[in-house]
Design an enzyme around this catalytic site. Structure first.
Site, PDB file in Angstrom:
ATOM      1  N   SER A 261       0.840  -1.195   0.000  1.00  0.00           N
ATOM      2  CA  SER A 261       0.000   0.000   0.000  1.00  0.00           C
ATOM      3  C   SER A 261       0.878   1.249   0.000  1.00  0.00           C
ATOM      4  O   SER A 261       2.086   1.175   0.221  1.00  0.00           O
ATOM      5  CB  SER A 261      -0.896   0.016   1.236  1.00  0.00           C
ATOM      6  OG  SER A 261      -0.114   0.342   2.372  1.00  0.00           O
ATOM      7  N   LYS A 262       0.231   2.372  -0.226  1.00  0.00           N
ATOM      8  CA  LYS A 262       0.951   3.635  -0.246  1.00  0.00           C
ATOM      9  C   LYS A 262       1.625   3.873   1.110  1.00  0.00           C
ATOM     10  O   LYS A 262       2.719   4.399   1.187  1.00  0.00           O
ATOM     11  CB  LYS A 262      -0.041   4.763  -0.557  1.00  0.00           C
ATOM     12  CG  LYS A 262       0.580   6.124  -0.497  1.00  0.00           C
ATOM     13  CD  LYS A 262      -0.283   7.166  -1.126  1.00  0.00           C
ATOM     14  CE  LYS A 262      -0.084   8.547  -0.516  1.00  0.00           C
ATOM     15  NZ  LYS A 262       1.243   8.847  -0.009  1.00  0.00           N
ATOM     16  N   ARG A 263       0.930   3.441   2.166  1.00  0.00           N
ATOM     17  CA  ARG A 263       1.494   3.666   3.495  1.00  0.00           C
ATOM     18  C   ARG A 263       2.826   2.929   3.695  1.00  0.00           C
ATOM     19  O   ARG A 263       3.706   3.414   4.397  1.00  0.00           O
ATOM     20  CB  ARG A 263       0.489   3.290   4.584  1.00  0.00           C
ATOM     21  CG  ARG A 263      -0.131   4.541   5.199  1.00  0.00           C
ATOM     22  CD  ARG A 263      -1.141   4.231   6.260  1.00  0.00           C
ATOM     23  NE  ARG A 263      -2.305   3.571   5.674  1.00  0.00           N
ATOM     24  CZ  ARG A 263      -2.868   2.489   6.198  1.00  0.00           C
ATOM     25  NH1 ARG A 263      -2.389   1.929   7.287  1.00  0.00           N
ATOM     26  NH2 ARG A 263      -3.936   1.971   5.622  1.00  0.00           N
ATOM     27  N   GLY A 265       5.054   2.510   1.487  1.00  0.00           N
ATOM     28  CA  GLY A 265       6.050   3.362   0.845  1.00  0.00           C
ATOM     29  C   GLY A 265       6.452   4.512   1.756  1.00  0.00           C
ATOM     30  O   GLY A 265       7.634   4.790   1.949  1.00  0.00           O
ATOM     31  N   ASP A 266       5.440   5.156   2.353  1.00  0.00           N
ATOM     32  CA  ASP A 266       5.728   6.295   3.236  1.00  0.00           C
ATOM     33  C   ASP A 266       6.552   5.831   4.443  1.00  0.00           C
ATOM     34  O   ASP A 266       7.500   6.486   4.861  1.00  0.00           O
ATOM     35  CB  ASP A 266       4.421   6.922   3.745  1.00  0.00           C
ATOM     36  CG  ASP A 266       3.603   7.518   2.601  1.00  0.00           C
ATOM     37  OD1 ASP A 266       4.195   7.750   1.530  1.00  0.00           O
ATOM     38  OD2 ASP A 266       2.389   7.726   2.780  1.00  0.00           O
TER      39      ASP A 266
END
Ligand code: GLU
Length: 513
Positions: A261-263, A265-266
């Site tokens: 998920s994008k999270r 990556g963050d």
């Protein structure tokens, strides 16, 4: 008789293209090119509520950056256009009517409240053969009633009439044959009067048919829709030309536990989007591979290997190598862990392989932004500077750190290195070094190195201290490429200037007594 390979990448412009979508596009492209087929880009924008401005341009730009070429699409045109679903309304209207006329689909007028009430009343309610007889639709109402409601502007949907008791067979080139019972499927909505648009299912299969798509290669998340799609092809009488399915495994979090998920990556510091994305409503910026300094070839190579391997342990492959080697036989059926560290490694490899002029073009604006006046340097100089450090970086932006001293002479010097390498005797030694260098025609390793080495040896000087002090003067700290590579690139005048500046500016870190 083998059929022309025609594949499509069919994103919905609901935001930036996720890296998993990029991999789907890439596999479609590799398969198309390998088979001399066509790659279609179809924009699936029938869900007007989820439309995001800029998303379509983003998709085009991202694919272009990565070298995934489109043969037929909104920009490219082609014989089966339009390639944007919102421009194909007449086609869908006509096709939904075909299903209604054939008795394979029906109008339904149930309001959201009525559907909620039914769900509350019947546990696990699903709109299907067991319940449709109790609902307000054209199967339970007279033709006159139906006509009156439609003419009177009552909102309606068209539902697909799924026959119970059928075995629905889905053949997937990766997963083999899967059979499911039609009873578990519900009468999916195919069309809505509220926006006069089809749903994903109808538009998707009508277009795949009309665009003569031979293989549907898409993410695993679409596998549950496949039985319905099989039944839709059948209802239209298109089963003989229905495309083959390939449902690609998910991209997983780096630790393999769940979907990427994008999270993630963050949290772990890697982009999940190909290009930087500026969210038009929140203003949030999400990082992209391009802006983070990845080369498109590295991203392509890295992504290709997330779910596929060439059958041996070859890792570094150009787009053409990938096209030649790609095969579904070597695609994995289980999810692929997103090993982003490997992505950095690929970038390192590709930076080393990229010619200096290409890197120079990427580097120049970064170095200018870091404070150098790049107009003072010709391309040959910039290329030589880059060539001397490119094996040391993972990212183009790291070249600024590694090669910056070629463009901005040091004005401050590392305190740690001064302490270690610059003593009270050093200025005199550096001035002597200047005299020696001055007498040389140029400062290449061939010319200068033996002379300087001989001076150090015959005077019994400390090699490490002399050379590191020299380096400190040229670079500002004790790092960088071979010293005589540096002197050769910056030239004699600049070398001498930097040595003098160091002598003037560095205060030896020694207690004065
Ligand atoms: N529009 C769907 C998506 O956003 C397409 C799925 C498919 O390829 O059938 O991914």
């Amino acid at each position: 008789m083998s059929r022309e390979v025609r594949v499509r990448f069919a994103p919905s412009p609901t935001g930036p293209l996720h890296i998993g979508g990029v991999r789907t596009a890439l596999y479609n492209y590799l398969f198309a090119r390998q088979n001399g087929g066509k790659m279609i880009l179809r924009i699936e924008d029938t869900d007007s509520r989820r439309f995001v401005p800029g998303a379509e341009e983003y998709i085009n730009e991202a694919l272009h950056w990565l070298g995934i070429e489109i043969d037929e699409g909104v920009r490219e045109g082609g014989p089966y256009g339009p390639y944007k679903q919102s421009e194909r309304r007449d086609i869908y209207r006509e096709h939904v009517q075909m299903l209604i006329d054939a008795g394979r689909a029906y109008y339904a007028f149930d309001t959201p409240e009525e559907l909620d009430a039914k769900r509350a009343e019947v546990s696990n309610f699903q709109y299907d053969a067991s319940t449709r007889g109790q609902m307000r639709n054209s199967l339970t109402m007279s033709a006159d009633e139906v006509k009156a409601l439609i003419d009177g502007g009552t909102p309606w949907v068209v539902r697909f009439k799924i026959e119970p008791g059928r075995d629905v067979e889905v053949n997937d080139l990766l997963r083999g044959r899967v059979v499911i019972k039609s009873d578990i499927l519900d009468d999916k909505v195919l069309y809505k009067s509220s926006d006069d648009l089809p749903t994903y299912h109808l538009a998707n299969i009508v277009d795949d048919h009309l665009m003569k798509v031979s293989h549907v290669i898409r993410g695993e998340e679409w596998l549950p829709s496949a039985p319905l799609h099989v039944l839709l092809y059948e209802a239209f009488g298109w089963s003989d030309t229905a495309p083959e399915f390939v449902h690609l495994p998910l991209l997983l979090k780096p630790d393999g536990k769940g979907k990427l998920s994008k999270r993630d990556g963050d949290r772990l510091g890697f982009p999940v989007f190909p290009l930087e994305w500026h969210d038009p409503s929140s203003g949030d910026i999400s990082s992209g591979y391009r802006e983070s300094g990845y080369l498109p070839q590295a991203v392509v190579n890295f992504l290709a290997l997330l779910g596929w391997n060439p059958g041996d342990d070859t890792e570094v492959m150009s787009m053409q190598d990938l096209i030649d080697k790609f095969s579904f036989a070597h695609c994995s059926r289980s999810g692929a862990k997103f090993a982003f560290e490997k992505g950095k490694w690929f970038n390192h490899i590709y930076i080393e392989q990229t010619d200096d002029a290409t890197l120079a073009a990427l580097f120049k604006p970064l170095m200018q932004a870091a404070g150098a006046d790049m107009s003072r340097y010709d391309d040959a100089y910039i290329c030589r500077a880059i060539a001397s450090v490119k094996s040391r970086v993972n990212f183009v932006k790291e070249l600024v750190d590694q090669a910056g001293f070629y463009f901005i002479a040091p004005t401050t010097y590392s305190a740690k290195d001064i302490k270690k390498r610059w003593s009270a005797e050093t200025p005199a030694l550096m001035l002597r070094l200047c005299e020696i260098l001055e007498g040389l025609p140029q400062l290449s390793a061939e010319v200068a190195e033996p002379v300087v080495m001989e001076w150090i040896k015959s005077n019994d000087l400390h090699m490490g201290n002399v050379m590191n002090a020299f380096r400190l003067a040229l670079v500002g700290e004790c790092k960088g490429p071979h010293i005589f590579e540096i002197t050769d690139i910056i030239g004699k005048d600049e070398t001498l200037r930097r040595l003098h500046a160091a002598v003037d500016n560095i205060k030896p870190d020694e207690p004065t007594v």
